[in-house]
Design a protein around this motif. Structure first.
Motif, PDB file in Angstrom:
ATOM      1  N   ILE A  62       0.861  -1.179   0.000  1.00 33.63           N
ATOM      2  CA  ILE A  62       0.000   0.000   0.000  1.00 33.63           C
ATOM      3  C   ILE A  62       0.896   1.227   0.000  1.00 33.63           C
ATOM      4  O   ILE A  62       1.738   1.411   0.891  1.00 33.63           O
ATOM      5  CB  ILE A  62      -0.942   0.027   1.210  1.00 33.63           C
ATOM      6  N   ALA A  63       0.726   2.055  -1.016  1.00 29.63           N
ATOM      7  CA  ALA A  63       1.555   3.235  -1.180  1.00 29.63           C
ATOM      8  C   ALA A  63       0.665   4.420  -1.516  1.00 29.63           C
ATOM      9  O   ALA A  63      -0.546   4.293  -1.675  1.00 29.63           O
ATOM     10  CB  ALA A  63       2.590   3.004  -2.282  1.00 29.63           C
ATOM     11  N   LEU A  90      -3.089   1.792  -4.046  1.00 28.29           N
ATOM     12  CA  LEU A  90      -2.718   3.202  -3.975  1.00 28.29           C
ATOM     13  C   LEU A  90      -3.814   4.008  -3.301  1.00 28.29           C
ATOM     14  O   LEU A  90      -4.972   3.975  -3.718  1.00 28.29           O
ATOM     15  CB  LEU A  90      -2.463   3.754  -5.379  1.00 28.29           C
ATOM     16  N   THR A  91      -3.433   4.726  -2.263  1.00 31.88           N
ATOM     17  CA  THR A  91      -4.368   5.631  -1.610  1.00 31.88           C
ATOM     18  C   THR A  91      -4.439   6.933  -2.405  1.00 31.88           C
ATOM     19  O   THR A  91      -3.652   7.175  -3.327  1.00 31.88           O
ATOM     20  CB  THR A  91      -3.923   5.957  -0.182  1.00 31.88           C
ATOM     21  N   SER A  99      -6.092   8.597   8.868  1.00 35.53           N
ATOM     22  CA  SER A  99      -5.258   7.767   8.010  1.00 35.53           C
ATOM     23  C   SER A  99      -5.466   8.127   6.553  1.00 35.53           C
ATOM     24  O   SER A  99      -6.331   8.914   6.195  1.00 35.53           O
ATOM     25  CB  SER A  99      -5.578   6.274   8.199  1.00 35.53           C
ATOM     26  N   TRP A 100      -4.648   7.479   5.728  1.00 32.46           N
ATOM     27  CA  TRP A 100      -4.810   7.549   4.283  1.00 32.46           C
ATOM     28  C   TRP A 100      -6.073   6.795   3.877  1.00 32.46           C
ATOM     29  O   TRP A 100      -6.446   5.810   4.502  1.00 32.46           O
ATOM     30  CB  TRP A 100      -3.596   6.920   3.598  1.00 32.46           C
ATOM     31  N   THR A 101      -6.702   7.256   2.801  1.00 36.94           N
ATOM     32  CA  THR A 101      -7.960   6.663   2.342  1.00 36.94           C
ATOM     33  C   THR A 101      -7.841   6.236   0.882  1.00 36.94           C
ATOM     34  O   THR A 101      -7.063   6.797   0.116  1.00 36.94           O
ATOM     35  CB  THR A 101      -9.115   7.656   2.499  1.00 36.94           C
ATOM     36  N   PHE A 102      -8.672   5.275   0.508  1.00 39.14           N
ATOM     37  CA  PHE A 102      -8.629   4.737  -0.850  1.00 39.14           C
ATOM     38  C   PHE A 102      -9.650   5.442  -1.737  1.00 39.14           C
ATOM     39  O   PHE A 102     -10.463   4.797  -2.415  1.00 39.14           O
ATOM     40  CB  PHE A 102      -8.871   3.221  -0.810  1.00 39.14           C
ATOM     41  N   ASP A 103      -9.600   6.751  -1.748  1.00 42.16           N
ATOM     42  CA  ASP A 103     -10.638   7.502  -2.448  1.00 42.16           C
ATOM     43  C   ASP A 103     -10.444   7.542  -3.959  1.00 42.16           C
ATOM     44  O   ASP A 103     -11.294   8.093  -4.672  1.00 42.16           O
ATOM     45  CB  ASP A 103     -10.744   8.926  -1.884  1.00 42.16           C
ATOM     46  N   LEU A 104      -9.382   6.949  -4.492  1.00 41.17           N
ATOM     47  CA  LEU A 104      -9.210   6.863  -5.939  1.00 41.17           C
ATOM     48  C   LEU A 104      -9.846   5.608  -6.518  1.00 41.17           C
ATOM     49  O   LEU A 104     -10.013   5.496  -7.735  1.00 41.17           O
ATOM     50  CB  LEU A 104      -7.714   6.873  -6.291  1.00 41.17           C
ATOM     51  N   ASP A 105     -10.205   4.661  -5.659  1.00 44.25           N
ATOM     52  CA  ASP A 105     -10.775   3.395  -6.118  1.00 44.25           C
ATOM     53  C   ASP A 105     -12.292   3.477  -6.197  1.00 44.25           C
ATOM     54  O   ASP A 105     -12.925   4.275  -5.488  1.00 44.25           O
ATOM     55  CB  ASP A 105     -10.380   2.263  -5.162  1.00 44.25           C
ATOM     56  N   VAL A 135       2.234   5.201   5.160  1.00 40.38           N
ATOM     57  CA  VAL A 135       2.615   4.474   3.950  1.00 40.38           C
ATOM     58  C   VAL A 135       4.113   4.691   3.763  1.00 40.38           C
ATOM     59  O   VAL A 135       4.644   5.716   4.197  1.00 40.38           O
ATOM     60  CB  VAL A 135       1.849   4.984   2.709  1.00 40.38           C
ATOM     61  N   PRO A 136       4.788   3.697   3.171  1.00 43.38           N
ATOM     62  CA  PRO A 136       4.262   2.449   2.656  1.00 43.38           C
ATOM     63  C   PRO A 136       3.941   1.464   3.776  1.00 43.38           C
ATOM     64  O   PRO A 136       4.520   1.550   4.861  1.00 43.38           O
ATOM     65  CB  PRO A 136       5.406   1.920   1.804  1.00 43.38           C
TER      66      PRO A 136
END
Length: 359
Positions: A62-63, A90-91, A99-105, A135-136
């Motif tokens: 996860i990067a 990829l976040t 935290s980082w979020t997976f908003d590109l998916d 991350v990573p």
């Protein structure tokens, strides 16, 4: 931070309030190693860490394109040909304090792990994980548990422990005969440059900023001089040292020069560093993993205490990165004879916001 606090959020605070910025360097130091049989459960070690087996298809890296510490792992994975062995999640470029979020998916959920936030993988293993969600991170796909976020070890282990899965002809990025010389170079790059730009930009007093600024430029002048007589940091070919330096150097003019007040001069004004940066950027694995839009969005939006307007600069013009670099005159080549270069970027892993000169 507790798993019970799922509903609170807010802007992350990075800058020091009263003096020198000090980075938390305590990470999950588990390792993935070749001498643990594939299919095994993680094996406890005397230092309270675990060793996990090298195993194709078991882990997900996860990067974030924005993060320099994550960027080095993405570069190394690509150069060594591990794309089909370790999957890549990829976040998005921004995050809140949680935290980082997976908003590109699609659905804003990682398609493999099924989670909206990276913190879920940390909490799956450590329900009361007390530190930053960084991350990573390498996550076990089947359990959804974080394995390690110890970024200095991740790239070294990609080179040494994952050899059986390297692409045929993959470069030797951590050659044994250079390691002793490489260690102090990488240490100085980390303390004075990788972390130095943050120390300069996140200083909480004028005195702390001035000291960090001076240290940063002493180091960059040293690197400018070092690269006057050798094509890459360790000589004729790209190594782990270059991979650790590149993510900071490529972000310098676009972000650190202005946002972190590292403004003595730009990298484009330093002939050796500028030529070296163009040389790396034009090498597969470097420029094709660099997303300037995500980089700028991260720094100028997330660091609200440094940039309260959250305005993202339209500039600078970065097209010069594709101009002739002239580093061939020093001899050497990106990789040794017999090395194969990475192929096309795998489908779904291309940068989402390529500049016109990256297309």
């Amino acid at each position: 931070m507790s798993n019970e606090n799922k509903d609170w959020a807010g802007a992350p605070k990075n800058a020091s309030s009263d003096g020198e910025f000090v980075r938390d360097t305590n990470y999950i130091t588990d390792r993935i190693v070749a001498d643990v049989p594939a299919g095994s459960d993680p094996i406890p070690q005397d230092d309270d860490t675990f060793h996990w087996p090298v195993e194709a298809g078991r882990y997900r890296l996860i990067a974030a394109r924005a993060c320099p510490w994550a960027h080095r792992t993405v570069i190394t994975r690509r150069l060594l040909g591990l794309e089909d062995v370790i999957s890549l999640g990829l976040t998005g470029p921004t995050h809140d304090v949680r935290s980082w979020t997976f908003d590109l998916d699609p659905g804003k959920v990682d398609p493999v792990l099924g989670i909206p936030r990276l913190q879920d993988a940390y909490f799956n293993r450590f329900p009361d994980y007390p530190r930053g969600i960084t991350v990573p991170a390498i996550v076990e796909e089947s359990s959804g548990k974080v394995v390690t976020n110890d970024y200095p070890s991740i790239t070294i282990d990609f080179s040494l422990e994952w050899k059986q899965f390297h692409r045929e002809g993959a470069p030797e990025l951590y050659p044994e005969h250079l390691r002793e010389e490489m260690a102090p170079v990488m240490k100085r790059i980390f303390t004075e440059v990788n972390n130095g730009v943050y120390r300069t930009g996140f200083a909480g007093s004028q005195e702390a900023h001035n000291e960090a600024y001076e240290r940063l430029w002493v180091a960059l002048d040293w690197l400018e001089e070092r690269l006057s007589t050798r094509r890459y940091l360790m000589g004729d070919h790209i190594t782990e040292a270059d991979i650790r330096f590149y993510p900071t150097l490529i972000r310098f003019d676009a972000v650190y020069y202005s946002h972190f007040k590292c403004s003595r001069n730009k990298i484009t004004e330093m002939p050796n560093l500028w030529g070296y940066l163009r040389d790396l950027f034009q090498t597969p694995g470097f420029g094709d993993t660099t997303d300037f839009a995500e980089i700028k969005e991260h720094y100028f939006v997330v660091h609200e205490e440094v940039n309260p307007t959250q305005i993202i600069p339209a500039g600078p013009d970065l097209s010069g990165l594709m101009s002739a670099h002239g580093r061939e005159k020093l001899g050497g080549s990106p990789f040794a004879k017999g090395t194969t270069l990475p192929g096309p970027v795998p489908a779904g892993e291309q940068v989402k916001n390529p500049e016109p000169f990256q297309v």
